[in-house]
Write a protein that holds these residues in place. Structure first.
Motif, PDB file in Angstrom:
ATOM      1  N   SER A  37       0.828  -1.206   0.000  1.00  0.00           N
ATOM      2  CA  SER A  37       0.000   0.000   0.000  1.00  0.00           C
ATOM      3  C   SER A  37       0.864   1.258   0.000  1.00  0.00           C
ATOM      4  CB  SER A  37      -0.909  -0.026   1.230  1.00  0.00           C
ATOM      5  OG  SER A  37      -1.784   1.046   1.225  1.00  0.00           O
ATOM      6  N   VAL A  38       1.928   1.253   0.780  1.00  0.00           N
ATOM      7  CA  VAL A  38       2.835   2.403   0.820  1.00  0.00           C
ATOM      8  C   VAL A  38       3.532   2.588  -0.525  1.00  0.00           C
ATOM      9  CG1 VAL A  38       4.976   3.264   1.867  1.00  0.00           C
ATOM     10  CG2 VAL A  38       3.162   2.344   3.312  1.00  0.00           C
ATOM     11  N   ILE A  39       3.946   1.493  -1.137  1.00  0.00           N
ATOM     12  CA  ILE A  39       4.584   1.568  -2.453  1.00  0.00           C
ATOM     13  C   ILE A  39       3.600   2.109  -3.493  1.00  0.00           C
ATOM     14  CG2 ILE A  39       5.537   0.175  -4.339  1.00  0.00           C
ATOM     15  CD1 ILE A  39       6.808  -1.593  -2.153  1.00  0.00           C
ATOM     16  N   LEU A  40       2.364   1.652  -3.437  1.00  0.00           N
ATOM     17  CA  LEU A  40       1.341   2.143  -4.360  1.00  0.00           C
ATOM     18  C   LEU A  40       1.096   3.638  -4.162  1.00  0.00           C
ATOM     19  CD1 LEU A  40      -0.866   1.505  -6.483  1.00  0.00           C
ATOM     20  CD2 LEU A  40      -2.394   1.065  -4.570  1.00  0.00           C
ATOM     21  N   MET A  41       1.025   4.076  -2.926  1.00  0.00           N
ATOM     22  CA  MET A  41       0.791   5.492  -2.649  1.00  0.00           C
ATOM     23  C   MET A  41       1.974   6.340  -3.109  1.00  0.00           C
ATOM     24  SD  MET A  41      -1.215   5.050   0.990  1.00  0.00           S
ATOM     25  CE  MET A  41      -0.408   6.368   1.755  1.00  0.00           C
ATOM     26  N   ALA A  42       3.183   5.869  -2.884  1.00  0.00           N
ATOM     27  CA  ALA A  42       4.363   6.611  -3.331  1.00  0.00           C
ATOM     28  C   ALA A  42       4.412   6.677  -4.856  1.00  0.00           C
ATOM     29  CB  ALA A  42       5.624   5.957  -2.791  1.00  0.00           C
ATOM     30  N   GLY A  43       4.044   5.583  -5.507  1.00  0.00           N
ATOM     31  CA  GLY A  43       4.040   5.559  -6.964  1.00  0.00           C
ATOM     32  C   GLY A  43       3.032   6.515  -7.563  1.00  0.00           C
ATOM     33  N   THR A  44       1.866   6.631  -6.938  1.00  0.00           N
ATOM     34  CA  THR A  44       0.876   7.567  -7.481  1.00  0.00           C
ATOM     35  C   THR A  44       1.308   9.009  -7.279  1.00  0.00           C
ATOM     36  OG1 THR A  44      -0.419   7.459  -5.441  1.00  0.00           O
ATOM     37  CG2 THR A  44      -1.096   6.010  -7.240  1.00  0.00           C
TER      38      THR A  44
END
Length: 61
Positions: A15-22
């Motif tokens: 989830s953190v990786i997804l948020m950083a990517g967005t």
């Protein structure tokens, strides 16, 4: 650590990786405020949906 806790930890990391990517790959026309809002929506929905699946699968065993 048990299976559920390990899987929930993986989901938090994802989830953190997804948020950083967005945030990193956001549309240049969007404001930072709307990009953060979109990032939170994606991250939280990813966490809730995958957590529900892990708990449901674990409850079957």
């Amino acid at each position: 650590m048990n299976f559920i806790a390990t899987m929930l930890l993986y989901i938090v990391v994802g989830s953190v990786i997804l948020m950083a990517g967005t945030l990193v790959f956001r549309d240049p026309d969007k404001t930072m405020r709307s990009a953060i809002r979109e990032s939170l929506i994606w991250g939280l929905s990813f966490f809730v949906m995958l957590s529900a699946q892990v708990v449901a699968i674990a409850a079957m065993h």
